[in-house]
Enzyme design. Structure first.
Site, PDB file in Angstrom:
ATOM      1  CG  LEU A  41      -1.803   0.946   1.576  1.00  0.00           C
ATOM      2  CD1 LEU A  41      -2.839   0.937   2.439  1.00  0.00           C
ATOM      3  CD2 LEU A  41      -0.141   2.436   2.545  1.00  0.00           C
ATOM      4  CG  ASN A  42       1.889   4.116  -2.762  1.00  0.00           C
ATOM      5  OD1 ASN A  42       1.544   2.693  -3.115  1.00  0.00           O
ATOM      6  ND2 ASN A  42       2.271   4.613  -3.835  1.00  0.00           N
ATOM      7  CG  ASP A  43       0.898   7.823  -2.105  1.00  0.00           C
ATOM      8  OD1 ASP A  43       2.023   7.690  -2.184  1.00  0.00           O
ATOM      9  OD2 ASP A  43       0.655   8.349  -3.372  1.00  0.00           O
ATOM     10  CE1 TYR A 102       2.349   3.981 -10.828  1.00  0.00           C
ATOM     11  CE2 TYR A 102       3.151   6.808 -11.320  1.00  0.00           C
ATOM     12  CZ  TYR A 102       3.477   5.501 -10.679  1.00  0.00           C
ATOM     13  OH  TYR A 102       4.501   4.993 -11.208  1.00  0.00           O
ATOM     14  CB  SER A 103      -2.006   8.907  -6.055  1.00  0.00           C
ATOM     15  OG  SER A 103      -1.494   8.461  -5.224  1.00  0.00           O
ATOM     16  NE  ARG A 170       3.951  11.132  -9.660  1.00  0.00           N
ATOM     17  CZ  ARG A 170       5.416  11.304  -9.929  1.00  0.00           C
ATOM     18  NH1 ARG A 170       6.005  11.574 -11.264  1.00  0.00           N
ATOM     19  NH2 ARG A 170       6.910  11.513  -9.636  1.00  0.00           N
ATOM     20  CD  GLU A 227       6.232  11.674  -6.217  1.00  0.00           C
ATOM     21  OE1 GLU A 227       6.372  11.378  -4.274  1.00  0.00           O
ATOM     22  OE2 GLU A 227       6.012  11.020  -6.439  1.00  0.00           O
TER      23      GLU A 227
HETATM   24  C1  FRU Z   1       3.311   9.138  -4.337  1.00  0.00           C
HETATM   25  C2  FRU Z   1       3.721   9.125  -5.768  1.00  0.00           C
HETATM   26  C3  FRU Z   1       2.704   9.697  -6.810  1.00  0.00           C
HETATM   27  C4  FRU Z   1       2.341   9.135  -7.546  1.00  0.00           C
HETATM   28  C5  FRU Z   1       2.342   7.041  -6.998  1.00  0.00           C
HETATM   29  C6  FRU Z   1       2.106   6.064  -7.091  1.00  0.00           C
HETATM   30  O1  FRU Z   1       4.155   8.192  -3.052  1.00  0.00           O
HETATM   31  O2  FRU Z   1       4.762   8.822  -5.895  1.00  0.00           O
HETATM   32  O3  FRU Z   1       2.932  10.675  -6.701  1.00  0.00           O
HETATM   33  O4  FRU Z   1       0.899   8.994  -7.342  1.00  0.00           O
HETATM   34  O5  FRU Z   1       2.804   7.486  -5.348  1.00  0.00           O
HETATM   35  O6  FRU Z   1       1.828   5.213  -6.851  1.00  0.00           O
END
Ligand code: FRU
Length: 480
Positions: A41-43, A102-103, A170, A227
C-alpha cells in the site's frame, strides 16, 4: 469492464482470500490502521464522504509486496471505525493507464462520484523516464454509486499540458469554488541547470474539459518534483500541501528522504502565477508521506497520510513477506498562529476502552493504547515506549530517538528526529502494534513512526500527569 480488468479482478480476489489467514499471524499487523489485504500500500487516494459513507481508496500493489503495478484498493466506512474492504475499484486495464493507476482524488456533485487519477505509462527501452519513456495521462471515472467504476475516460495527455515541464506530472486533486472547478497537479519542470518542482492549476466549467490556469512555484530552487499537491482554504487561509523530492537534508528541519508539508499561499487569487516561500513540515517523524485531505460529515477538513516513504524499503520489517505499509489515523486540521494544527479525528475516541496503568501495559503486553500527558515542566521529561524508543526535551528540542541495541533492532534503520521547541505543554500519543503517532502541544507538531517492538512497556518520567486508555481495534470486514 475490459477483459484484462475482469481477469485481474479474479486473480486478485483469489490472492486476497488466500492471504487472509497468513497475514493474521503477523504480529506487526496493526489494530486500528488501514493496511492492504495482501501486497503493498502507498498513498491514500480519492478520500470523500459520499452517500453517507466515507470512501478511502489507496495505492495498492496486490501482486508485489515491494510495490509494482498500481491499482486502487477501496475501503468504505460510515464512522471511520468500522470498515468494509470492498476490493479493487480501479484497474490498470486501458492503454492510457496500463502501467499503473496512480494517485488522484474524488469530487462529489449531483450524487455522482468523479474520480480523477494519473494513468501511468512507462515504455520499454533505454529512456531516462524523465523527459522520455514516460507518459502521464489524466483519467476521469464517473460513478453513479461509488461501487461501479467502469465509466473511464482519458481527459488529458502529454500534449495537453503546458510547455516547460518534464513527463512527470501527476496526482490530480479537484475542488470547486463558485461556479468554477479547479484541478491541481504536481510537476517536475525541465528548468536548467536543475529541474524544479512546482504545482500547476487547471480550471473547467464542466469537470471534463480542463484549461491550464497558473503555476505555483517556490522562490528558491526547492526540490526537483512536487508530488501529491492538495490546495484548500482552511480558517480563511489558502494552504498548498505537497511532497517535495530532492531537498537537501537539514537537521531538525528537513530530515526525511522526501518531505511532506505545506506552503502558505500569500494571495487569494489563483488566476496568476504564485510564488511561495517557506516550506513547513506537517509530520516530523520518520514515516509520513502523500497525505490527502477531505471534508467529513461535520464539515471539518481531515487528513490521512501514508505511514511510509518511497525508496527506503529496507527500513520496513516484513515478517510474513506478504504485506507492507499502512495509512495513518485521520487527523482534523485547523490553521492558527500562522500554522497548521493536527488533532486526532474525534471518531477515534470511540476506540477507547478501559483506562490503564503503565504496569498494565507491561504485564499484559498491551499493544494498542492512547496516552494523554499534561506536562507541567518539560525539563526532566522522558518517555520510553517499548524499551528503545525515547521521547525527550533537551536543549530546547523535542526529540524522538531510537537508542541502544534494542533501539537499533526495533527502529529498523530509524535513528533520530527532532524539532526546535521551547516548551512542551501536552502530548497525545497513539501506540499500535508497530506504529506510534505523537501530537505535541495540541497538534502543533506531529511525529509519526513505524517501529517493531520486541515486547510492550511504557515509562513516563518528569513533572507530568497523564491518563492511558486501551484502544479497541477497527472492525474490518473483507468482502473478498
Ligand atoms: C507518491 C507517488 C505519487 C504517485 C504514486 C504512485 O507516493 O509517487 O506521486 O501517483 O505514488 O504509486
Amino acid at each position: 469492464m475490459s477483459v484484462l480488468g475482469k481477469t485481474l479482478k479474479k486473480a486478485i480476489k483469489k490472492l486476497e482470500k488466500e492471504s487472509l489467514s497468513n497475514v493474521k499471524n503477523d504480529k506487526y499487523r496493526l489494530n486500528y490502521h488501514l493496511m492492504p489485504p495482501i501486497g503493498w500500500l502507498n498513498d491514500p487516494n480519492g478520500l470523500c464522504y459520499y452517500k453517507n459513507e466515507y470512501n478511502i481508496f489507496f495505492q495498492y500493489s496486490p501482486f508485489e509486496v515491494n510495490g509494482g503495478l498500481k491499482f486502487w484498493g477501496h475501503y468504505k466506512t460510515k464512522d471511520l471505525i468500522n470498515y468494509r474492504y470492498v476490493g479493487v475499484s480501479v484497474y490498470p486495464d486501458e492503454k492510457y493507464d496500463c502501467h499503473g493507476v496512480y494517485s488522484g482524488s474524488t469530487f462529489i456533485e449531483d450524487d455522482k462520484m468523479y474520480i480523477y487519477y494519473t494513468g501511468n505509462i512507462e515504455s520499454r527501452g533505454d529512456y531516462d523516464y524523465i523527459n522520455e519513456g514516460r507518459e502521464s495521462n489524466t483519467v476521469l471515472i464517473i460513478s453513479d454509486d461509488g461501487i461501479n467504476f467502469d465509466n473511464k475516460k482519458c481527459i488529458m495527455e502529454m500534449k495537453d499540458y503546458p510547455d516547460g515541464i518534464t513527463n512527470h506530472i501527476r496526482d490530480p486533486k479537484v475542488w470547486k469554488e463558485g461556479d468554477v472547478y479547479y484541478m491541481i497537479q504536481g510537476v517536475r519542470r525541465n528548468t536548467k541547470p536543475n529541474n524544479k518542482g512546482a504545482a500547476i492549476i487547471f480550471t473547467s466549467e464542466d469537470k471534463v474539459h480542463w484549461k491550464y490556469l497558473s503555476m505555483i512555484n517556490s522562490k528558491e530552487d526547492f526540490a526537483y518534483m512536487w508530488e501529491c499537491p492538495d490546495l484548500f482554504k482552511i480558517d480563511g487561509q489558502y494552504i498548498l500541501m505537497t511532497c517535495p523530492q530532492g531537498v537537501k537534508r537539514v537537521e531538525s528541519l528537513y530530515e526525511n528522504i522526501y518531505l511532506n508539508g505545506y506552503f502558505i499561499i500569500p494571495e487569494d487569487n489563483l488566476k496568476n502565477d504564485i510564488t511561495v516561500n517557506e516550506f513547513f513540515i506537517l509530520d516530523k517523524g520518520f514515516d509520513f508521506y502523500a497525505p490527502q485531505t477531505f471534508i467529513d460529515e461535520n464539515n471539518n477538513r481531515v487528513m490521512i497520510g501514508w505511514m511510509g516513504l518511497p525508496d527506503i524499503d529496507e527500513e520496513y520489517a516484513n515478517n510474513t513477506k506478504t504485506w507492507q505499509h499502512c495509512l495513518t489515523i485521520a487527523r482534523t486540521l485547523s490553521f492558527k498562529n500562522n500554522k497548521v494544527y493536527q488533532t486526532p479525528h474525534k471518531s477515534l475516541e470511540k476506540l477507547r476502552k478501559n483506562t490503564l496503568s503503565v504496569e498494565d501495559i507491561k504485564n499484559n503486553n498491551i499493544n494498542s493504547y492512547e496516552v494523554l500527558i499534561d506536562v507541567k515542566d518539560s525539563k526532566d521529561l522522558q518517555i520510553i515506549i517499548s524499551e528503545g524508543l525515547f521521547i525527550k526535551h533537551q536543549n530546547n528540542k523535542f526529540i524522538l530517538e531510537f537508542i541502544g541495541d534494542i533501539g537499533k533492532t526495533i527502529g529498523c534503520g530509524r535513528t533520530k528526529r527532532s524539532v526546535e521547541l521551547n516548551t512542551i505543554n501536552n502530548l497525545r500519543i497513539f501506540v499500535d502494534t508497530s506504529s506510534v503517532e505523537i501530537f505535541v502541544n495540541d497538534g502543533s507538531d506531529v511525529f509519526t513512526t513505524r517501529y517493531y517492538p520486541l515486547s510492550q512497556s511504557l515509562k513516563i518520567e518528569g513533572d507530568v500527569s497523564y491518563a492511558i486508555y486501551k484502544l479497541d481495534s477497527f472492525g474490518i470486514q473483507i468482502e473478498a
